[in-house]
Design an enzyme around this catalytic site. Structure first.
Site, mmCIF file in Angstrom:
data_model
loop_
_atom_site.group_PDB
_atom_site.id
_atom_site.type_symbol
_atom_site.label_atom_id
_atom_site.label_comp_id
_atom_site.label_asym_id
_atom_site.label_seq_id
_atom_site.Cartn_x
_atom_site.Cartn_y
_atom_site.Cartn_z
ATOM 1 N N GLU A 1 0.792 -1.224 0.000
ATOM 2 C CA GLU A 1 0.000 0.000 0.000
ATOM 3 C C GLU A 1 0.827 1.277 0.000
ATOM 4 O O GLU A 1 1.012 1.937 1.035
ATOM 5 C CB GLU A 1 -0.980 -0.005 1.178
ATOM 6 C CG GLU A 1 -1.963 -1.148 1.107
ATOM 7 C CD GLU A 1 -3.150 -0.992 2.043
ATOM 8 O OE1 GLU A 1 -3.080 -0.148 2.943
ATOM 9 O OE2 GLU A 1 -4.147 -1.697 1.846
ATOM 10 N N GLU B 1 -5.672 -8.396 -0.125
ATOM 11 C CA GLU B 1 -6.456 -8.122 1.079
ATOM 12 C C GLU B 1 -7.874 -7.778 0.689
ATOM 13 O O GLU B 1 -8.102 -7.042 -0.277
ATOM 14 C CB GLU B 1 -5.903 -6.912 1.871
ATOM 15 C CG GLU B 1 -4.627 -7.163 2.618
ATOM 16 C CD GLU B 1 -4.168 -5.949 3.423
ATOM 17 O OE1 GLU B 1 -5.023 -5.138 3.848
ATOM 18 O OE2 GLU B 1 -2.953 -5.811 3.606
HETATM 19 C C1 GBH Z 1 -5.056 -2.275 4.934
HETATM 20 O O1 GBH Z 1 -5.173 -0.907 4.731
HETATM 21 C C2 GBH Z 1 -3.732 -2.577 5.559
HETATM 22 O O2 GBH Z 1 -2.848 -3.152 4.614
HETATM 23 C C3 GBH Z 1 -3.821 -3.450 6.757
HETATM 24 O O3 GBH Z 1 -2.614 -3.420 7.429
HETATM 25 C C4 GBH Z 1 -4.990 -2.999 7.589
HETATM 26 O O4 GBH Z 1 -5.045 -3.643 8.826
HETATM 27 C C5 GBH Z 1 -6.237 -3.288 6.822
HETATM 28 O O5 GBH Z 1 -6.197 -2.728 5.557
HETATM 29 C C6 GBH Z 1 -7.512 -2.808 7.501
HETATM 30 O O6 GBH Z 1 -7.497 -1.437 7.654
HETATM 31 O O7 GBH Z 1 -9.575 8.208 6.846
HETATM 32 O O8 GBH Z 1 -8.069 8.847 5.049
HETATM 33 O O9 GBH Z 1 -7.193 8.039 7.123
HETATM 34 C C7 GBH Z 1 -6.446 -0.544 4.251
HETATM 35 C C8 GBH Z 1 -6.450 0.729 3.488
HETATM 36 C C9 GBH Z 1 -6.529 3.049 3.513
HETATM 37 C C10 GBH Z 1 -7.607 1.868 5.243
HETATM 38 C C11 GBH Z 1 -6.609 4.280 4.322
HETATM 39 C C12 GBH Z 1 -7.643 3.077 6.105
HETATM 40 C C13 GBH Z 1 -7.671 5.406 6.136
HETATM 41 C C14 GBH Z 1 -8.458 6.433 5.478
HETATM 42 N N1 GBH Z 1 -6.494 1.881 4.338
HETATM 43 N N2 GBH Z 1 -7.688 4.236 5.268
HETATM 44 S S1 GBH Z 1 -8.310 8.002 6.182
#
Ligand code: GBH
Length: 489
Positions: free
Chosen positions: A207, A395
């Site tokens: 990511e 994922e």
């Molecule tokens: C993944 O990220 C990760 O790879 C993993 O480690 C994690 O545990 C899992 O998903 C579940 O979250 O409100 O703008 O801060 C997921 C993608 C993108 C999710 C950003 C959280 C935060 C948005 N992430 N998002 S923000």
């Protein structure tokens, strides 16, 4: 759809009957292998996944391992960040997490009980190189060797991610420094040399957007900085450069049959209506909105539109960088959770991204808007834009409330609902011949959810964080049945 690497679907329906049963339109249905209607189970098999589909679960080192001071592991950005007051909910840290540093055999047993064919885990860079570079730490490597050997003995393929956000703090400046990309490549090449006799799938980084933008621009993740855009673009560049140099180093260090890819969370777009104009707008959005990450990797250059929009803030690129960044991949893995709906529009870009609204459906994490079509359109748009040889979903999953019932079990019917619907759309992608090879459910078990600490749970196994006991949730029972039948249940 030309150029799509079609695969044998192994279903007992003729193309016409399948098209009629599923409303499959043109593209996919026309080219299905013609098999006698009614053979091999008949219409029911329209719900099947490809025969060799790879079902797995995913985790990441800092989220599950604990043991942060053991056997010479070096300090990371997440150790510092999670111990900084106010940075994570309830002050949660990964100090203990699921204790997988000691309980990895239990984790393997959970996977085996599910019938999982593969496990995606990440390596803690600072267990291998406590200082980020320099002298390797044999005890750290021993841990991953035990894990890999245990998985193989259980008949489970190891899929390894090299960087899932836990960056050694000895690397001064973190991703602000170009040197970090070189250090990553050295580490990647070293690991490939050590494990590629047994690990056949290696992902460079997890990511890009999260360890660049969310860490250095909006600051919710470690190291929690809010830098101006010229620096952010440079950090993004160091991220994709690390990936590209990493691919080159893995290829140099690994056996020839090692497949190399990335686990990216490209922003995923879904056409609001499935018509050719909205589909075209969706593909355009996919390419433009991911210009600094996946598009650069798949095309080996930054789009003019991105460079123009950034102007003086555009990244500084050295000779050879883009060639490394565009290194050919054996597979692309996508982490997909949420959709972004798009319509064709009379705008300079030709599309409009429709905002999520207050009452748009979502799961327990506020950002986790529900849109099962994201799995189909993620695979399809990546496939049509860039024709990767193979795609994995590295994922997908969701947070849920997960109350423990009187009998000690979590009956997470809402997570089952989420997974069943998402997988219905992934099955459509496979059925139509897009080269999706496998799916890794996030997550094998409840774990440290970064800035949310332990308040958002994604596991299909419940973890009691006092005793570290793992218990299958209803969703684990459901996933076991899906894997067993290899068809939608
Ligand atoms: C993944 O990220 C990760 O790879 C993993 O480690 C994690 O545990 C899992 O998903 C579940 O979250 O409100 O703008 O801060 C997921 C993608 C993108 C999710 C950003 C959280 C935060 C948005 N992430 N998002 S923000």
């Amino acid at each position: 759809m030309t150029g799509i690497n079609r695969r044998q679907l192994g279903m007992g329906l003729g193309a016409a009957a399948l098209g009629a049963a599923l409303g499959g339109r043109g593209a996919g249905a026309q080219n299905l292998p013609a098999t006698a209607p009614g053979a091999a189970g008949g219409a029911a098999d329209a719900l099947a996944f490809p025969a060799d589909f790879l079902w797995g679960c995913a985790t990441a080192a800092y989220q599950i391992e604990g043991g942060v001071k053991e056997d010479g592991r070096g300090e990371t950005n997440w150790d510092v960040f999670s111990h900084t007051p106010g940075k994570t909910t309830d002050g949660g840290t990964g100090d203990i997490a699921c204790g997988s540093y000691h309980r990895y055999e239990e984790d393997i047993a959970l996977l085996k009980a599910l019938g999982a064919k593969a496990y995606r885990f990440s390596v803690a860079w600072s267990r291998i190189f406590p200082e980020g570079r320099g002298k390797p730490n044999q005890k750290g490597l021993d841990y991953y060797n035990r894990l890999i050997d245990g998985l193989l003995a259980a008949g489970i393929q190891p899929h390894m991610t090299l960087f899932h956000w836990d960056l050694p703090t000895s690397l001064k400046g973190g991703w602000q420094s170009r040197d970090t990309a070189y250090a990553f490549a050295d580490y990647a090449g070293y690991m490939a040399g050590k494990v590629s006799d047994r690990v056949k799938h290696i992902m460079t980084v997890n990511e890009l957007r999260c360890f660049t933008d969310l860490s250095y621009m909006t600051g919710g993740k470690a190291p929690g900085l809010k830098l101006p855009m010229d620096q952010v673009n440079q950090i993004r560049h160091h991220g994709v450069l690390a990936h590209g140099l990493g691919v080159q180093a893995i290829r140099a260090g690994a056996r020839a049959d090692t497949e190399v890819g990335i686990a990216d969370n490209a922003t995923i777009f879904v056409p609001a209506i499935e018509t050719s104009e909205h589909i075209e707008a969706t593909k355009k959005a996919m390419r433009e909105e991911n210009a600094m990450f996946l598009t650069a990797i798949m095309e080996g250059h930054y789009l003019d539109s991105y460079l123009t929009a950034q102007g003086a803030n555009a990244p500084k690129v050295k000779a050879g960088d883009m060639k490394a960044i565009g290194s050919a991949l054996d597979f692309v893995s996508l982490n997909i959770y949420t959709p972004n709906f798009v319509r064709a529009a009379d705008t300079p870009t030709g599309y409009e991204i429709l905002p999520h609204l207050a009452n748009s459906p979502r799961m327990a994490s506020p950002w986790l808007y529900v849109g099962p079509e994201a799995l189909y359109w993620g695979v399809r748009t990546v496939s049509e834009l860039w024709q990767p040889k193979k795609i994995y979903i590295s994922e997908n999953g969701c947070s849920a409330d997960d109350p423990v019932a009187k009998d000690g079990k979590v009956y997470d019917a809402d997570r089952v609902m989420y997974l069943r619907n998402y997988l219905t759309h992934l099955q459509r992608a496979a059925r139509e011949g897009y080269p999706v090879e496998g799916y890794f459910l996030w997550s094998l078990m409840d774990n440290f959810e970064w800035e949310d600490g332990y308040t958002k749970l994604f596991g299909i196994h419940h973890v009691d964080f006092k005793t570290l006991k793992r218990t299958p949730k209803l969703s684990a029972d459901w996933y076991r049945e899906l894997i067993r039948t290899n068809r939608l249940v």
